[in-house]
Design an enzyme around this catalytic site. Sequence first.
Site, mmCIF file in Angstrom:
data_model
loop_
_atom_site.group_PDB
_atom_site.id
_atom_site.type_symbol
_atom_site.label_atom_id
_atom_site.label_comp_id
_atom_site.label_asym_id
_atom_site.label_seq_id
_atom_site.Cartn_x
_atom_site.Cartn_y
_atom_site.Cartn_z
ATOM 1 C CB VAL A 296 -0.921 0.030 1.245
ATOM 2 C CG1 VAL A 296 -1.736 1.320 1.277
ATOM 3 C CG2 VAL A 296 -1.823 -1.185 1.282
ATOM 4 C CD GLU B 155 7.339 -9.662 25.411
ATOM 5 O OE1 GLU B 155 7.087 -9.552 24.209
ATOM 6 O OE2 GLU B 155 6.573 -10.219 26.230
ATOM 7 C CB ALA C 202 -1.466 -8.228 19.909
ATOM 8 C CD GLN C 203 -4.989 -8.160 26.089
ATOM 9 O OE1 GLN C 203 -5.975 -7.684 26.631
ATOM 10 N NE2 GLN C 203 -3.884 -8.420 26.740
HETATM 11 C C1 LIG Z 1 8.628 -7.991 20.034
HETATM 12 C C2 LIG Z 1 7.225 -7.513 20.302
HETATM 13 C C3 LIG Z 1 6.513 -8.030 21.384
HETATM 14 C C4 LIG Z 1 5.205 -7.610 21.628
HETATM 15 N N1 LIG Z 1 4.534 -8.170 22.678
HETATM 16 C C5 LIG Z 1 3.228 -7.874 22.867
HETATM 17 C C6 LIG Z 1 2.470 -8.551 23.877
HETATM 18 O O1 LIG Z 1 3.010 -9.337 24.631
HETATM 19 N N2 LIG Z 1 1.155 -8.265 23.984
HETATM 20 C C7 LIG Z 1 0.521 -7.382 23.144
HETATM 21 O O2 LIG Z 1 -0.713 -7.227 23.248
HETATM 22 N N3 LIG Z 1 1.201 -6.700 22.192
HETATM 23 C C8 LIG Z 1 2.542 -6.913 22.036
HETATM 24 N N4 LIG Z 1 3.256 -6.263 21.050
HETATM 25 C C9 LIG Z 1 2.589 -5.204 20.245
HETATM 26 C C10 LIG Z 1 1.783 -5.801 19.114
HETATM 27 O O3 LIG Z 1 2.559 -6.704 18.385
HETATM 28 C C11 LIG Z 1 1.226 -4.710 18.213
HETATM 29 O O4 LIG Z 1 0.473 -3.817 18.997
HETATM 30 C C12 LIG Z 1 0.337 -5.346 17.134
HETATM 31 O O5 LIG Z 1 1.114 -6.143 16.267
HETATM 32 C C13 LIG Z 1 -0.392 -4.299 16.303
HETATM 33 O O6 LIG Z 1 -1.297 -4.980 15.482
HETATM 34 P P1 LIG Z 1 -1.824 -4.360 14.117
HETATM 35 O O7 LIG Z 1 -2.878 -5.278 13.621
HETATM 36 O O8 LIG Z 1 -2.145 -2.922 14.307
HETATM 37 O O9 LIG Z 1 -0.572 -4.385 13.143
HETATM 38 P P2 LIG Z 1 0.530 -5.463 12.765
HETATM 39 O O10 LIG Z 1 0.444 -6.661 13.619
HETATM 40 O O11 LIG Z 1 1.797 -4.687 12.741
HETATM 41 O O12 LIG Z 1 0.125 -5.858 11.273
HETATM 42 C C14 LIG Z 1 0.241 -4.928 10.228
HETATM 43 C C15 LIG Z 1 0.097 -5.675 8.911
HETATM 44 O O13 LIG Z 1 0.126 -4.727 7.851
HETATM 45 C C16 LIG Z 1 1.029 -5.139 6.823
HETATM 46 N N5 LIG Z 1 1.565 -3.921 6.205
HETATM 47 C C17 LIG Z 1 2.203 -2.901 6.827
HETATM 48 N N6 LIG Z 1 2.489 -1.921 5.956
HETATM 49 C C18 LIG Z 1 2.037 -2.332 4.757
HETATM 50 C C19 LIG Z 1 2.003 -1.732 3.468
HETATM 51 N N7 LIG Z 1 2.491 -0.507 3.243
HETATM 52 N N8 LIG Z 1 1.441 -2.427 2.448
HETATM 53 C C20 LIG Z 1 0.924 -3.654 2.656
HETATM 54 N N9 LIG Z 1 0.909 -4.260 3.860
HETATM 55 C C21 LIG Z 1 1.454 -3.604 4.896
HETATM 56 C C22 LIG Z 1 2.083 -5.971 7.548
HETATM 57 O O14 LIG Z 1 2.689 -6.901 6.664
HETATM 58 C C23 LIG Z 1 1.236 -6.657 8.639
HETATM 59 O O15 LIG Z 1 0.711 -7.871 8.184
HETATM 60 C C24 LIG Z 1 4.585 -6.636 20.787
HETATM 61 C C25 LIG Z 1 5.304 -6.103 19.703
HETATM 62 C C26 LIG Z 1 6.610 -6.530 19.453
HETATM 63 C C27 LIG Z 1 7.363 -5.960 18.286
#
Ligand SMILES: Cc1cc2nc3c(=O)[nH]c(=O)nc-3n(C[C@H](O)[C@H](O)[C@H](O)COP(=O)(O)OP(=O)(O)OC[C@H]3O[C@@H](n4cnc5c(N)ncnc54)[C@H](O)[C@@H]3O)c2cc1C
Length: 395
Positions: free
Chosen positions: A76, A164, A308-309
Amino acid sequence: MMEVLILGAGYAGLRALRELQLHHDIKITLVDRNNYHYEATNLHEVAAGTQPAEAITYPIEEVVNHKCTHFVQGEVEKILPEKQLVRLSDGQELSYDYLIVALGFESESFGIEGVTEYCLKMDDVDSAEAIQHHLHAMMIKYQETNNPEYLKIIVAGAGFTGTELLGALLDAREKLAETAKVNPNQIEIFCVDSGKQYLPMFSEKLSAYGMKHLEERGVKFFRPKRIQAVTDGVVTCDDGTELTAKTIIWTTGVSGSHVIKDSGFSAKRNRIAVKANLTDPDDDKIYFVGDVAFVVDDTTGKPYPTTAQLSLKMGQYAAKDILAKAAGKKQAPFVFHSLGTVASIGNTDALGIVGPAEVKGYPASFIKKAIMDRSLMETGGVKEMLSKGRADFYH
Ligand SMILES: Cc1cc2nc3c(=O)[nH]c(=O)nc-3n(C[C@H](O)[C@H](O)[C@H](O)COP(=O)(O)OP(=O)(O)OC[C@H]3O[C@@H](n4cnc5c(N)ncnc54)[C@H](O)[C@@H]3O)c2cc1C
């Protein structure tokens, strides 16, 4: 037929998809740059090499119902709200009646000199695997040179993600030491952080437990210290402290996707302060969910931490809100009740809060895995839970 376009197949995007797919009278298009979903909450394990990427990924097609959904693998580039279109990097333009933006997070350098050039980031599977390959290469380099700099690792940032990662790196030390043919204690792990309290989201007692645990296992903390600049193998703090290492991993914080800024939305660190139903303040047809959104918790007056939650709940809410609108109904505003916040500090230890209770040690690590599995269940369902063997927590 109503067309819903979902950008991003992370937690928020896939949760929205699952909800919308219960209604076959909608045309859904899902876009992601990858053909797989990854559990971002476990990226630190892939980075440290304690889990292979396959353990935290599954093909997006496995959750796509082709009767109503079309999956497009693409990057995107820009959202064009005035035309109700989204442009991909290959020039394709996708239209929508409703748009759900769930593009997730990116590492934030806070403009600190040298971070982009000299630090490894942990934003997705590719960057996590790049850390793993880099660590392996540094162990081999040590064998060739006997230069102890190759055995040093600096983690910049001792927040949730940094913590972590430190736990996973400690778990990985034995394997790394085998590659370098050294004693695991020779692999030095440093952590620099500017915060007054380590893990401020927890009580002082709980934070002290986490830090002591990591120190006892070998992490050397430098805090509170603010990083001023990074050059090739050197981290300089504003009090003049210099730390050197051939591996520097940057985990000081994240912002939302750069697509938000590139599309001209008004946002803070690429996060939109959405309305009570998670839509853009200027456009009822666009929902921002997950890490690209900014929602204030009315009970505390502070923004909900991006997790994530929270992303899962937002994705589900946005889908239900679209369905309610289509049925001429109105949903109650979005609210979030956290199941708890638990940070792992290795495979069998963790610390956090569940409801009013503080948890730590092995029981906390069990709860952590249960929370993660619930997230997997909510995006991938029973099939992915079984295929990942997640019922057995400590296999
Ligand atoms: C190491 C680590 C540990 C964590 N531990 C926790 C935890 O214990 N508990 C918790 O609740 N949260 C935790 N988090 C936070 C959590 O992972 C994020 O809040 C969550 O992933 C956000 O979800 P999302 O659906 O907004 O986006 P994401 O999970 O980041 O998904 C975004 C999606 O969009 C796609 N994307 C991005 N940009 C583009 C683009 N330009 N074009 C096409 N596709 C694209 C990506 O490929 C991906 O599939 C952790 C994060 C990290 C990095």
